[in-house]
Write a protein that holds these residues in place. Sequence first.
Motif, PDB file in Angstrom:
ATOM      1  N   LEU A  33       2.184   1.709  -3.482  1.00  0.00           N
ATOM      2  CA  LEU A  33       1.155   2.201  -4.391  1.00  0.00           C
ATOM      3  C   LEU A  33       0.867   3.677  -4.143  1.00  0.00           C
ATOM      4  O   LEU A  33       0.644   4.452  -5.093  1.00  0.00           O
ATOM      5  CB  LEU A  33      -0.116   1.367  -4.230  1.00  0.00           C
ATOM      6  N   CYS A  34       0.847   4.086  -2.873  1.00  0.00           N
ATOM      7  CA  CYS A  34       0.622   5.500  -2.557  1.00  0.00           C
ATOM      8  C   CYS A  34       1.734   6.387  -3.114  1.00  0.00           C
ATOM      9  O   CYS A  34       1.476   7.468  -3.668  1.00  0.00           O
ATOM     10  CB  CYS A  34       0.500   5.683  -1.051  1.00  0.00           C
ATOM     11  N   LEU A  35       2.980   5.897  -2.963  1.00  0.00           N
ATOM     12  CA  LEU A  35       4.104   6.658  -3.492  1.00  0.00           C
ATOM     13  C   LEU A  35       4.025   6.777  -5.014  1.00  0.00           C
ATOM     14  O   LEU A  35       4.283   7.844  -5.588  1.00  0.00           O
ATOM     15  CB  LEU A  35       5.414   5.996  -3.072  1.00  0.00           C
TER      16      LEU A  35
ATOM     17  N   GLY B  45       1.294   6.615  -6.799  1.00  0.00           N
ATOM     18  CA  GLY B  45       0.193   7.522  -7.114  1.00  0.00           C
ATOM     19  C   GLY B  45       0.574   8.972  -6.927  1.00  0.00           C
ATOM     20  O   GLY B  45       0.235   9.832  -7.768  1.00  0.00           O
ATOM     21  N   PHE B  46       1.284   9.263  -5.828  1.00  0.00           N
ATOM     22  CA  PHE B  46       1.716  10.634  -5.575  1.00  0.00           C
ATOM     23  C   PHE B  46       2.668  11.109  -6.672  1.00  0.00           C
ATOM     24  O   PHE B  46       2.566  12.253  -7.159  1.00  0.00           O
ATOM     25  CB  PHE B  46       2.394  10.725  -4.213  1.00  0.00           C
TER      26      PHE B  46
ATOM     27  N   TYR C 233       0.829  -1.209   0.000  1.00  0.00           N
ATOM     28  CA  TYR C 233       0.000   0.000   0.000  1.00  0.00           C
ATOM     29  C   TYR C 233       0.863   1.258   0.000  1.00  0.00           C
ATOM     30  O   TYR C 233       0.555   2.239  -0.686  1.00  0.00           O
ATOM     31  CB  TYR C 233      -0.933  -0.001   1.204  1.00  0.00           C
ATOM     32  N   ILE C 234       1.943   1.236   0.782  1.00  0.00           N
ATOM     33  CA  ILE C 234       2.846   2.383   0.815  1.00  0.00           C
ATOM     34  C   ILE C 234       3.448   2.623  -0.564  1.00  0.00           C
ATOM     35  O   ILE C 234       3.539   3.758  -1.051  1.00  0.00           O
ATOM     36  CB  ILE C 234       3.953   2.154   1.861  1.00  0.00           C
TER      37      ILE C 234
END
Length: 292
Positions: free
Chosen positions: A249-251, A253-254, A246-247
């Motif tokens: 994927l968030c990175l 996405g950002f 998840y981390i």
Amino acid sequence: MSPSGRPRPLSLMFLLGMGMASERINCPSRCSCQYLEVNCTGQQLQEFPVAIPLDTRQLILAANNVSYLPAVELSFLADLVYLDCRKNLLGDDLDFSFIGVAKLVYLDLSFNNLTQVTFSTFSHLLSLVVLKISDNPNLVAIEKDAFANNTWLRHLDVSRTGLKFLDTSTVRDLPNLRFLGLSDNLWHCNCSFLDFITWMTESNVLFPVADNITCYTPEDLRALKMPAVEAHLHFNCLTRLYKQDYIFLCLIGFCIFFAGTVAAWLAGVCAVIYAVHTSKGEEEEEEDDTVT
């Protein structure tokens, strides 16, 4: 000699006795010798025996206290095909020990103190068919290419050792492997081990005592048999997302959002500059027309 030229029975007995005496002289101390075989089982030997006949094909050193196999002395036994060293004190100094016994077909090193198997350990045994290294509780590592040269290997036993992991290619690339002992080891059934378990279910290799091939760690999989754990690992490793996923994927996405924002800003700036430049050009043309 008899008048007919044939040897007398007494002469035959004398020659036979000389042959037996010669055989005893060439036999290592505390060992028994037969034709092409030397057996030193259970003689409490501390070192590799000396004066072994050079034509020996079968050497049995089982149940002794031998801690070292000298490469030079072994190389004298160039015709050796069978070597039984089970139940000794052999450790991790076996690299290049078998460099001179290339004809060896059977090797038993079970019940010893092996700690690792490297490429150099058995790389010169090009004819090896049976290898037993089971019951070495301190054996914790087998290099990925440890058996790369042992393409004739048919029987391999690594049961009851300290192994937690075995790379799939280590055994998958053995074209003649038919028997693989894996029972009662400390297998760590994580995602890295999934490929090996999948190979087990798809291969034609025989796994004896299959009920004892179980996971030791992690705790929630302990005592679970290898075939049964495959579905569990497939779910956990191929479909389930962990916190780090998840981390990540968030990175991602950002980064995509930031890159898109910057790209849109640059496009806007370029558009404004182009518009300003275009409008200035039109104004200059109108001024020129007015002057004329």
